[in-house]
Design an enzyme around this catalytic site. Structure first.
Site, PDB file in Angstrom:
ATOM      1  CB  SER A 117     -87.424 -86.544 116.994  1.00 43.53           C
ATOM      2  OG  SER A 117     -86.072 -86.626 116.642  1.00 43.53           O
ATOM      3  CE1 TYR A 140     -80.785 -82.187 118.186  1.00 44.39           C
ATOM      4  CE2 TYR A 140     -81.609 -84.025 116.891  1.00 44.39           C
ATOM      5  CZ  TYR A 140     -81.342 -83.444 118.114  1.00 44.39           C
ATOM      6  OH  TYR A 140     -81.631 -84.126 119.262  1.00 44.39           O
ATOM      7  CB  THR A 166     -82.725 -79.241 119.297  1.00 47.62           C
ATOM      8  OG1 THR A 166     -84.098 -79.637 119.339  1.00 47.62           O
ATOM      9  CG2 THR A 166     -82.011 -79.713 120.557  1.00 47.62           C
ATOM     10  CE  LYS A 263     -86.219 -80.351 123.445  1.00 47.75           C
ATOM     11  NZ  LYS A 263     -85.022 -81.182 123.329  1.00 47.75           N
ATOM     12  CG  HIS A 287     -80.862 -83.078 124.585  1.00 46.32           C
ATOM     13  ND1 HIS A 287     -80.964 -82.337 123.434  1.00 46.32           N
ATOM     14  CD2 HIS A 287     -81.079 -84.355 124.207  1.00 46.32           C
ATOM     15  CE1 HIS A 287     -81.209 -83.145 122.403  1.00 46.32           C
ATOM     16  NE2 HIS A 287     -81.290 -84.383 122.860  1.00 46.32           N
TER      17      HIS A 287
HETATM   18  C1  LIG Z   1     -84.685 -91.240 123.963  1.00 47.31           C
HETATM   19  C2  LIG Z   1     -84.586 -89.765 123.795  1.00 47.31           C
HETATM   20  C3  LIG Z   1     -84.435 -89.227 122.532  1.00 47.31           C
HETATM   21  C4  LIG Z   1     -84.387 -87.837 122.372  1.00 47.31           C
HETATM   22  N1  LIG Z   1     -84.299 -87.317 121.108  1.00 47.31           N
HETATM   23  C5  LIG Z   1     -84.361 -85.979 120.942  1.00 47.31           C
HETATM   24  C6  LIG Z   1     -84.408 -85.424 119.642  1.00 47.31           C
HETATM   25  O1  LIG Z   1     -84.388 -86.133 118.644  1.00 47.31           O
HETATM   26  N2  LIG Z   1     -84.459 -84.063 119.535  1.00 47.31           N
HETATM   27  C7  LIG Z   1     -84.487 -83.237 120.633  1.00 47.31           C
HETATM   28  O2  LIG Z   1     -84.548 -82.027 120.489  1.00 47.31           O
HETATM   29  N3  LIG Z   1     -84.463 -83.761 121.874  1.00 47.31           N
HETATM   30  C8  LIG Z   1     -84.419 -85.096 122.048  1.00 47.31           C
HETATM   31  N4  LIG Z   1     -84.419 -85.610 123.317  1.00 47.31           N
HETATM   32  C9  LIG Z   1     -84.530 -84.697 124.474  1.00 47.31           C
HETATM   33  C10 LIG Z   1     -85.997 -84.478 124.815  1.00 47.31           C
HETATM   34  O3  LIG Z   1     -86.663 -83.724 123.838  1.00 47.31           O
HETATM   35  C11 LIG Z   1     -86.142 -83.715 126.140  1.00 47.31           C
HETATM   36  O4  LIG Z   1     -85.362 -82.547 126.101  1.00 47.31           O
HETATM   37  C12 LIG Z   1     -85.742 -84.550 127.365  1.00 47.31           C
HETATM   38  O5  LIG Z   1     -86.052 -85.902 127.166  1.00 47.31           O
HETATM   39  C13 LIG Z   1     -86.470 -84.025 128.586  1.00 47.31           C
HETATM   40  O6  LIG Z   1     -86.112 -84.727 129.738  1.00 47.31           O
HETATM   41  P1  LIG Z   1     -86.989 -85.935 130.337  1.00 47.31           P
HETATM   42  O7  LIG Z   1     -86.752 -87.108 129.438  1.00 47.31           O
HETATM   43  O8  LIG Z   1     -86.428 -86.126 131.683  1.00 47.31           O
HETATM   44  O9  LIG Z   1     -88.431 -85.515 130.326  1.00 47.31           O
HETATM   45  C14 LIG Z   1     -84.462 -86.988 123.504  1.00 47.31           C
HETATM   46  C15 LIG Z   1     -84.599 -87.549 124.772  1.00 47.31           C
HETATM   47  C16 LIG Z   1     -84.672 -88.917 124.926  1.00 47.31           C
HETATM   48  C17 LIG Z   1     -84.874 -89.478 126.303  1.00 47.31           C
END
Ligand SMILES: Cc1cc2nc3c(=O)[nH]c(=O)nc-3n(C[C@H](O)[C@H](O)[C@H](O)COP(=O)(O)O)c2cc1C
Length: 419
Positions: A117, A140, A166, A263, A287
């Site tokens: 990330s 981002y 993203t 994404k 997300h």
């Molecule tokens: C704690 C957390 C932090 C996340 N941080 C980012 C991030 O920094 N960048 C990003 O593109 N998506 C981020 N996401 C989204 C995840 O990449 C992903 O799209 C999402 O968690 C998928 O759903 P799931 O948790 O049900 O598998 C984050 C999700 C969570 C749960």
């Protein structure tokens, strides 16, 4: 005796991802768990991401020789040991010390990609040198576009394979449940402070030796001293750019020669635009239900997107994947691969790197079992004929089972020979 899940804190006892989640909940303070767990608004999308899998039923074939099975797939011309990878999750260092590294190392050991990330707590350069494996980078696009330029240069220097941009977070989602843990921004409520004291293992892993983790990858964006959570939080809020649009993706395409993955795509039209912009892949994503509440789940739009752009770019998706069967369903609907968010993060919170290894192992074992039980020996054999999904997939005309027909003919020939 009443049925109940495992009640302890040993991640090795977890039978499945849900049980790892329960262990994670006990191992880290409530505010850390809630940071991972929560969605936006009423969490309608968060729930939908899970409930969609229950609507889709398997249609297995029987009496097929599945003694040799493989779940290896090809991603951007290279083999990957499973049809899933670890997607980007920011601030993983809050869950265990060097959380990003633990995730990356577990992915490398399993032979699957890891997406670091943008909001990580370890710098890309350090992570690559210490983790090895197939590391992709998530970005981002902030107001200060020089940040993206600098990051692209850093990625080129490290020979990083893929950049994941993203696009669903140009406005920050409304995460009320997360905010409820704070009396005011970044100050925990008394209840949560007391809860932290109940987690000495976390205190001595994360807090006492190293202090609250920093946003290690945003150095070029933040002014000196701003990379603390407090400094970064306000700087990032100012940097979110609601003017983000497809011209920015074209700009990034010109800048970045490696694989470019968008994404946050959720329609066929946007998937087509991603193709037109020269993207190499897309991730269908809401997300994890943390941005637009009420949004459709990625699984629901996967069939139409895969039909429209599959073969022209790599179609990936995420959201709610907690079982190997979920991943197999996505493959049967035309996905190339799945990104894991919370599933591996629960593993991280439950047991650090070994916990992530456990999460991956659970999912790999489940994928292998489900593929075999469906009567397939590898993932390329899967298609929508292995699924029933009322309202989404047409019921196919009966075709018989070619694999089962062959021995029946031989049997009848044997009978003829005997008579
Ligand atoms: C704690 C957390 C932090 C996340 N941080 C980012 C991030 O920094 N960048 C990003 O593109 N998506 C981020 N996401 C989204 C995840 O990449 C992903 O799209 C999402 O968690 C998928 O759903 P799931 O948790 O049900 O598998 C984050 C999700 C969570 C749960």
């Amino acid at each position: 005796m009443k049925r109940r899940l495992y009640q302890g804190t040993d991640f090795r006892r977890a039978q499945n991802i849900d049980e790892l989640r329960a262990v994670a909940r006990r191992r880290v303070p409530n505010f850390c768990f809630e940071y991972v767990e929560g969605g936006s608004d009423d969490e309608v999308t968060l729930k939908r991401n899970r409930s969609v899998f229950e609507e889709i039923a398997f249609v297995p074939r029987t009496l097929v020789d599945v003694s040799k099975r493989s779940q290896t797939i090809e991603l951007f011309g290279k083999p990957s040991a499973a049809p899933f990878m670890i997607g980007p999750t920011g601030f993983s260092g809050l869950l265990t010390h060097e959380g990003d590294l633990a995730l990356a190392r577990a992915a490398a050991a399993a032979g699957i990609p890891y997406v670091l990330s943008n909001a990580s707590t370890m710098r890309l350069e350090e992570l690559v040198s210490r983790a090895g494996g197939r590391v992709w980078m998530q970005l981002y696009l902030y107001r200060t576009r020089a940040f993206a330029k600098a990051l692209v240069e850093r990625m080129k220097a490290l020979d990083i394979e893929a950049l994941v941009v993203t696009t669903d977070s140009a406005i920050f989602g409304n995460r009320e449940w997360d905010r409820r843990n704070y009396a005011r921004p970044l100050t925990l409520t008394l209840r949560n402070k007391l809860d932290v004291l109940m987690h000495p293992r976390w205190i001595f892993d994360v807090l006492v030796p190293h202090g609250v983790p920093h946003f290690a990858n945003l150095g070029d964006l933040l002014k000196p001293g701003q990379d603390s959570v407090r400094g970064a939080a306000s700087a990032i809020a100012d940097e979110l750019d609601a003017s983000l649009n497809w011209a920015d993706i074209r700009w990034l395409r010109d800048l970045w020669p490696g694989k470019l993955i968008v994404k946050g795509v959720m329609t066929v039209e946007d998937a087509e635009t991603a193709v037109a912009c020269g993207a190499d892949g897309i991730v269908l994503s809401n997300h994890g239900g943390r941005q637009l509440d009420g949004a459709i789940s990625s699984m629901e739009i996967l069939p139409e997107v895969a039909a429209a752009v599959g073969g022209r770019l790599t179609v990936m998706l995420d959201g709610g994947f907690r079982r190997g069967s979920d991943i197999v369903k996505a493959r049967a609907l035309g996905a190339d691969a799945v990104l894991l968010g919370r599933a591996t993060t629960y593993g991280l919170a439950a047991g650090g790197e070994a916990g992530v290894v456990r999460a991956i192992d659970i999912l790999k074992t489940e994928v292998d079992r489900v593929v075999g039980l469906l009567g397939c020996s590898d993932l390329s054999q899967l298609d929508t004929s292995y699924l029933r999904w009322p309202g989404h997939l047409p019921v196919p005309a009966p075709q018989g089972n070619p694999a089962a027909r062959a021995p029946r003919i031989e049997l009848s020939k044997q009978k003829e020979a005997q008579s």
